[in-house]
Write an enzyme that holds these catalytic residues in place. Sequence first.
Site, short mmCIF file in Angstrom:
data_model
loop_
_atom_site.label_atom_id
_atom_site.label_comp_id
_atom_site.label_asym_id
_atom_site.label_seq_id
_atom_site.Cartn_x
_atom_site.Cartn_y
_atom_site.Cartn_z
CB SER A 194 -0.86 0.01 1.27
OG SER A 194 -1.52 1.25 1.43
CE1 TYR A 199 -4.06 -2.18 5.14
CE2 TYR A 199 -3.28 0.03 4.61
CZ TYR A 199 -3.79 -1.20 4.21
OH TYR A 199 -4.00 -1.44 2.86
CE LYS A 210 -1.45 -3.81 3.26
NZ LYS A 210 -1.64 -5.07 2.51
P1 NAP Z 1 -11.28 -6.19 0.00
O1 NAP Z 1 -12.14 -5.68 -1.09
O2 NAP Z 1 -11.70 -5.98 1.41
O3 NAP Z 1 -11.09 -7.77 -0.25
C1 NAP Z 1 -10.30 -8.46 0.66
C2 NAP Z 1 -10.08 -9.87 0.16
O4 NAP Z 1 -9.21 -10.52 1.09
C3 NAP Z 1 -11.37 -10.69 0.12
O5 NAP Z 1 -11.27 -11.63 -0.90
C4 NAP Z 1 -11.35 -11.38 1.49
O6 NAP Z 1 -12.05 -12.62 1.52
C5 NAP Z 1 -9.86 -11.64 1.66
N1 NAP Z 1 -9.48 -11.74 3.05
C6 NAP Z 1 -9.48 -10.77 3.99
N2 NAP Z 1 -9.09 -11.26 5.17
C7 NAP Z 1 -8.84 -12.58 4.97
C8 NAP Z 1 -8.42 -13.64 5.78
N3 NAP Z 1 -8.21 -13.46 7.09
N4 NAP Z 1 -8.28 -14.86 5.24
C9 NAP Z 1 -8.54 -15.08 3.92
N5 NAP Z 1 -8.92 -14.11 3.09
C10 NAP Z 1 -9.09 -12.89 3.61
O7 NAP Z 1 -9.80 -5.64 -0.10
P2 NAP Z 1 -9.05 -4.90 -1.32
O8 NAP Z 1 -9.37 -3.47 -1.24
O9 NAP Z 1 -9.29 -5.63 -2.57
O10 NAP Z 1 -7.53 -5.04 -0.84
C11 NAP Z 1 -6.67 -6.03 -1.37
C12 NAP Z 1 -5.25 -5.72 -0.91
O11 NAP Z 1 -4.87 -4.45 -1.40
C13 NAP Z 1 -5.08 -5.67 0.60
O12 NAP Z 1 -3.84 -6.21 0.96
C14 NAP Z 1 -5.10 -4.19 0.91
O13 NAP Z 1 -4.41 -3.88 2.09
C15 NAP Z 1 -4.42 -3.66 -0.33
N6 NAP Z 1 -4.76 -2.25 -0.56
C16 NAP Z 1 -6.02 -1.87 -0.88
C17 NAP Z 1 -6.32 -0.54 -1.08
C18 NAP Z 1 -7.69 -0.04 -1.46
O14 NAP Z 1 -7.91 1.17 -1.43
N7 NAP Z 1 -8.63 -0.92 -1.82
C19 NAP Z 1 -5.30 0.42 -0.93
C20 NAP Z 1 -4.03 0.01 -0.60
C21 NAP Z 1 -3.77 -1.33 -0.42
P3 NAP Z 1 -13.68 -12.64 1.75
O15 NAP Z 1 -14.26 -12.10 0.48
O16 NAP Z 1 -14.04 -14.05 1.92
O17 NAP Z 1 -13.97 -11.79 2.91
#
Ligand code: NAP
Length: 278
Positions: free
Chosen positions: A149, A162, A166
């Site tokens: 991130s 967080y 990261k």
């Molecule tokens: P998201 O929409 O909340 O989706 C999270 C995914 O991770 C879902 O498939 C969830 O499974 C799975 N997950 C969460 N906790 C888990 C666990 N304990 N065991 C197994 N699976 C788990 O998140 P996202 O926004 O796509 O983020 C993806 C990555 O990008 C993360 O590492 C996040 O920190 C990083 N990121 C995101 C953003 C942003 O703005 N979106 C920004 C910076 C970094 P379920 O569907 O079954 O719950």
Amino acid sequence: MSAHERFDLSGRTALITGGSRGIGRGIAIGLAQHGADVAIVYRSAEREANEVVEAITSLGRRAWAERYDLAETDGLADLAARTWDATGGGHVLINNAGLGYLEHFNRITPETWNRTMAVNVDAVFRLSQAMAERMIAGGIQGRIINLSSVNGLVAEAGLAHYNASKGAVEMLSQSLAIELGPHGITVNTICPGIIETEIGGEFDIDVEAFCQYFKAHVPLGQRFGEVEDCVGAAVLLASRAGAYITGQRIVIDGGVMCEQVPRIQFMPRYRNTLTAGD
Ligand code: NAP
């Protein structure tokens, strides 16, 4: 090899954590569109996970989904072994699953700290270790891509756990890049800014006011990122086109990180220069 062939993932298998929703879902389908077979891990969203499997198989690729809570860190080596055996090997590991809590530093409990570290850091380490061992044993010049991130590069108040998690992913990735480089395995991170997914959906904030404030600071289009904005970077790093890229990060934030706190708007002579054309 043509430029097109360099991005072809046919014959490659990818394991993506958090592939049921959000960025992981987009990357899973994106890799399949480039020819990869894909296994996803999810925690609870079974219907969404099955939809991703269907989307991938409809592309003529093989797909698997396993429900597993990555916070259960003791079972991660077995998870890697099961996936490896089920898919017949693995070329690409994408540690995508992650979570975050928005809360003041002095309100962070051992529970939210430990869960953040378990899912965002421990799982990344243990799966990388287990998969890299198999890649090395199999002579596979694999790829490890970690979803970090911009918070791994610059801190944001209210997200100490967080940010720390990261930041750890960033340093872990560089360390693995050095140690796995001699085996032809690359390790890189993708650092999104704000991408429109469900993460952060439970943050107790004035969403409308925040969105307006934040978007005003995005040089590129004054918008949040979309999942699709992250897919190309993953394809590049997973493919032969990325064979000589390791220990790097790709920031996908619309340019937010380019800017320090600006002062130009306090120079009356230059105010509105870009918009007024004078
Ligand atoms: P998201 O929409 O909340 O989706 C999270 C995914 O991770 C879902 O498939 C969830 O499974 C799975 N997950 C969460 N906790 C888990 C666990 N304990 N065991 C197994 N699976 C788990 O998140 P996202 O926004 O796509 O983020 C993806 C990555 O990008 C993360 O590492 C996040 O920190 C990083 N990121 C995101 C953003 C942003 O703005 N979106 C920004 C910076 C970094 P379920 O569907 O079954 O719950």
